[in-house]
Design a protein around this motif. Structure first.
Motif, PDB file in Angstrom:
ATOM      1  N   GLN A   1      13.944   0.892  13.124  1.00  0.00           N
ATOM      2  CA  GLN A   1      12.724   1.419  12.877  1.00  0.00           C
ATOM      3  C   GLN A   1      12.960   2.809  12.036  1.00  0.00           C
ATOM      4  N   LEU A   2      12.564   2.924  10.939  1.00  0.00           N
ATOM      5  CA  LEU A   2      12.676   4.177  10.172  1.00  0.00           C
ATOM      6  C   LEU A   2      11.846   5.184  10.695  1.00  0.00           C
ATOM      7  N   LEU A   3      12.659   6.530  10.993  1.00  0.00           N
ATOM      8  CA  LEU A   3      11.999   7.653  11.181  1.00  0.00           C
ATOM      9  C   LEU A   3      12.289   8.630  10.356  1.00  0.00           C
ATOM     10  N   VAL A   4      11.359   9.677  10.066  1.00  0.00           N
ATOM     11  CA  VAL A   4      11.496  10.742   9.014  1.00  0.00           C
ATOM     12  C   VAL A   4      11.307  11.932   9.553  1.00  0.00           C
ATOM     13  N   LYS A   5      11.701  12.860   8.989  1.00  0.00           N
ATOM     14  CA  LYS A   5      11.636  14.237   9.190  1.00  0.00           C
ATOM     15  C   LYS A   5      11.606  15.248   7.699  1.00  0.00           C
ATOM     16  N   LYS A   6      10.338  15.889   7.853  1.00  0.00           N
ATOM     17  CA  LYS A   6      10.181  16.662   6.324  1.00  0.00           C
ATOM     18  C   LYS A   6      11.056  17.847   6.521  1.00  0.00           C
ATOM     19  N   ASN A   7      11.787  18.150   5.668  1.00  0.00           N
ATOM     20  CA  ASN A   7      12.828  19.054   5.663  1.00  0.00           C
ATOM     21  C   ASN A   7      12.093  20.526   5.242  1.00  0.00           C
TER      22      ASN A   7
ATOM     23  N   LYS B   1       4.578   4.035   1.539  1.00  0.00           N
ATOM     24  CA  LYS B   1       5.943   4.200   0.815  1.00  0.00           C
ATOM     25  C   LYS B   1       5.679   5.496  -0.001  1.00  0.00           C
ATOM     26  N   ASP B   2       4.770   5.662  -0.731  1.00  0.00           N
ATOM     27  CA  ASP B   2       4.453   6.797  -1.752  1.00  0.00           C
ATOM     28  C   ASP B   2       4.756   8.354  -1.064  1.00  0.00           C
ATOM     29  N   LYS B   3       4.323   8.151   0.196  1.00  0.00           N
ATOM     30  CA  LYS B   3       4.757   9.429   0.981  1.00  0.00           C
ATOM     31  C   LYS B   3       6.062   9.946   0.892  1.00  0.00           C
ATOM     32  N   TYR B   4       6.962   8.673   1.468  1.00  0.00           N
ATOM     33  CA  TYR B   4       8.436   9.054   1.735  1.00  0.00           C
ATOM     34  C   TYR B   4       9.181   8.786   0.523  1.00  0.00           C
ATOM     35  N   PHE B   5       8.902   8.009  -0.575  1.00  0.00           N
ATOM     36  CA  PHE B   5       9.764   7.334  -1.460  1.00  0.00           C
ATOM     37  C   PHE B   5       9.306   7.361  -2.978  1.00  0.00           C
ATOM     38  N   SER B   6      10.327   7.279  -3.706  1.00  0.00           N
ATOM     39  CA  SER B   6       9.757   6.839  -5.168  1.00  0.00           C
ATOM     40  C   SER B   6      10.274   5.722  -5.434  1.00  0.00           C
TER      41      SER B   6
ATOM     42  N   TYR C   1      18.908  -7.166  -9.034  1.00  0.00           N
ATOM     43  CA  TYR C   1      18.666  -7.791 -10.443  1.00  0.00           C
ATOM     44  C   TYR C   1      17.950  -6.799 -11.181  1.00  0.00           C
ATOM     45  N   PRO C   2      18.270  -6.709 -12.756  1.00  0.00           N
ATOM     46  CA  PRO C   2      17.665  -5.700 -13.670  1.00  0.00           C
ATOM     47  C   PRO C   2      15.919  -6.087 -13.316  1.00  0.00           C
ATOM     48  N   ASP C   3      15.317  -5.093 -13.643  1.00  0.00           N
ATOM     49  CA  ASP C   3      13.692  -5.195 -13.505  1.00  0.00           C
ATOM     50  C   ASP C   3      13.102  -5.117 -12.172  1.00  0.00           C
ATOM     51  N   GLU C   4      14.028  -5.214 -11.226  1.00  0.00           N
ATOM     52  CA  GLU C   4      13.480  -5.190  -9.886  1.00  0.00           C
ATOM     53  C   GLU C   4      13.208  -3.880  -9.434  1.00  0.00           C
ATOM     54  N   GLU C   5      12.198  -3.409  -8.602  1.00  0.00           N
ATOM     55  CA  GLU C   5      12.128  -2.097  -8.133  1.00  0.00           C
ATOM     56  C   GLU C   5      12.662  -1.892  -6.672  1.00  0.00           C
ATOM     57  N   ILE C   6      13.255  -0.883  -6.414  1.00  0.00           N
ATOM     58  CA  ILE C   6      13.785  -0.609  -5.226  1.00  0.00           C
ATOM     59  C   ILE C   6      13.135   0.877  -4.707  1.00  0.00           C
ATOM     60  N   LEU C   7      13.176   1.076  -3.521  1.00  0.00           N
ATOM     61  CA  LEU C   7      12.748   2.377  -2.903  1.00  0.00           C
ATOM     62  C   LEU C   7      13.867   3.626  -2.897  1.00  0.00           C
ATOM     63  N   ILE C   8      13.613   4.799  -3.505  1.00  0.00           N
ATOM     64  CA  ILE C   8      14.427   5.718  -3.698  1.00  0.00           C
ATOM     65  C   ILE C   8      13.947   6.921  -2.482  1.00  0.00           C
ATOM     66  N   PRO C   9      14.630   7.190  -1.447  1.00  0.00           N
ATOM     67  CA  PRO C   9      14.113   8.434  -0.519  1.00  0.00           C
ATOM     68  C   PRO C   9      13.860   9.700  -1.559  1.00  0.00           C
ATOM     69  N   LYS C  10      12.566  10.164  -1.058  1.00  0.00           N
ATOM     70  CA  LYS C  10      12.645  11.549  -1.445  1.00  0.00           C
ATOM     71  C   LYS C  10      13.289  12.709  -1.134  1.00  0.00           C
ATOM     72  N   ASP C  11      13.619  13.779  -1.942  1.00  0.00           N
ATOM     73  CA  ASP C  11      14.567  14.699  -1.530  1.00  0.00           C
ATOM     74  C   ASP C  11      14.106  15.623  -0.213  1.00  0.00           C
TER      75      ASP C  11
ATOM     76  N   ASN D   1      22.236  10.988  -5.088  1.00  0.00           N
ATOM     77  CA  ASN D   1      22.902  11.454  -3.981  1.00  0.00           C
ATOM     78  C   ASN D   1      22.359  11.084  -2.563  1.00  0.00           C
ATOM     79  N   ILE D   2      22.387   9.685  -2.466  1.00  0.00           N
ATOM     80  CA  ILE D   2      21.996   8.965  -1.354  1.00  0.00           C
ATOM     81  C   ILE D   2      23.111   8.045  -0.826  1.00  0.00           C
ATOM     82  N   ASN D   3      23.255   7.841   0.510  1.00  0.00           N
ATOM     83  CA  ASN D   3      24.232   6.962   1.007  1.00  0.00           C
ATOM     84  C   ASN D   3      23.940   5.657   0.697  1.00  0.00           C
ATOM     85  N   PRO D   4      24.628   4.824  -0.075  1.00  0.00           N
ATOM     86  CA  PRO D   4      24.303   3.698  -0.431  1.00  0.00           C
ATOM     87  C   PRO D   4      23.858   2.565   0.789  1.00  0.00           C
ATOM     88  N   LYS D   5      24.566   2.767   1.671  1.00  0.00           N
ATOM     89  CA  LYS D   5      24.221   2.048   3.035  1.00  0.00           C
ATOM     90  C   LYS D   5      22.659   2.225   3.421  1.00  0.00           C
ATOM     91  N   LEU D   6      22.365   3.347   3.447  1.00  0.00           N
ATOM     92  CA  LEU D   6      21.108   3.840   3.609  1.00  0.00           C
ATOM     93  C   LEU D   6      19.921   3.318   2.571  1.00  0.00           C
TER      94      LEU D   6
END
Length: 149
Positions: free
Chosen positions: A143-149, A51-56, A93-103, A74-79
């Motif tokens: 399946q989640l696939l990523v590409k480094k920009n 997770k740390d590689k792709y998300f904050s 819920y407040p205090d939950e943590e969610i993943l935010i995709p890195k730019d 600046n993330i699509n809410p569906k994604l």
């Protein structure tokens, strides 16, 4: 977020746990395996994505919605929902943590019928680049696939 992983020659539960930064007992638990010796070459198991590689991380605050968080980052809410195992109408819920995709990455969630070529085309990249950017590619739906920009 989890991924499938094929145990390679010479690997055991200890080396796999270190590779994915998880303790051995948790690895056994998520795979519903009670015997350490069951982690053998050629067996497919479930492992957490790095997770740390792709998300904050973002800590939910009172009044937050997926739409507001998506707009803020600046993330699509569906994604955003899909990446966090949520439905768009789920309460957060407040205090939950969610993943935010890195730019510096582009993200794609596979669908039925995808091939490595069609996904590479969506990313406007080569198949070899797709392979280099993703530890495992099964092309199963969701399946989640990523590409480094």
């Amino acid at each position: 977020m989890y991924d499938r992983y094929l145990i390679q020659p010479g690997e055991d539960i200890n080396s796999i746990a270190k590779k994915f930064n998880i303790d051995e007992f948790t690895l056994m638990d998520i795979n519903n395996i009670s015997n350490r010796e069951s982690f053998i070459e050629g067996r497919e198991i479930i492992v957490p994505k790095n997770k740390d590689k792709y998300f904050s991380y973002y800590k939910i605050e009172k009044g937050d919605t997926l739409y507001a968080i998506g707009r803020k980052y600046n993330i699509n809410p569906k994604l955003l929902a899909l990446l966090n195992g949520l439905n768009m109408n789920d309460y957060i819920y407040p205090d939950e943590e969610i993943l935010i995709p890195k730019d510096n990455y582009s993200y794609y969630v596979t669908a039925e019928g995808d091939t490595i070529s069609t996904v590479a085309n969506k990313f406007k990249t080569s198949v070899s680049d797709m392979v280099d950017n993703n530890e495992t590619i099964y092309l199963l739906p969701e399946q989640l696939l990523v590409k480094k920009n």
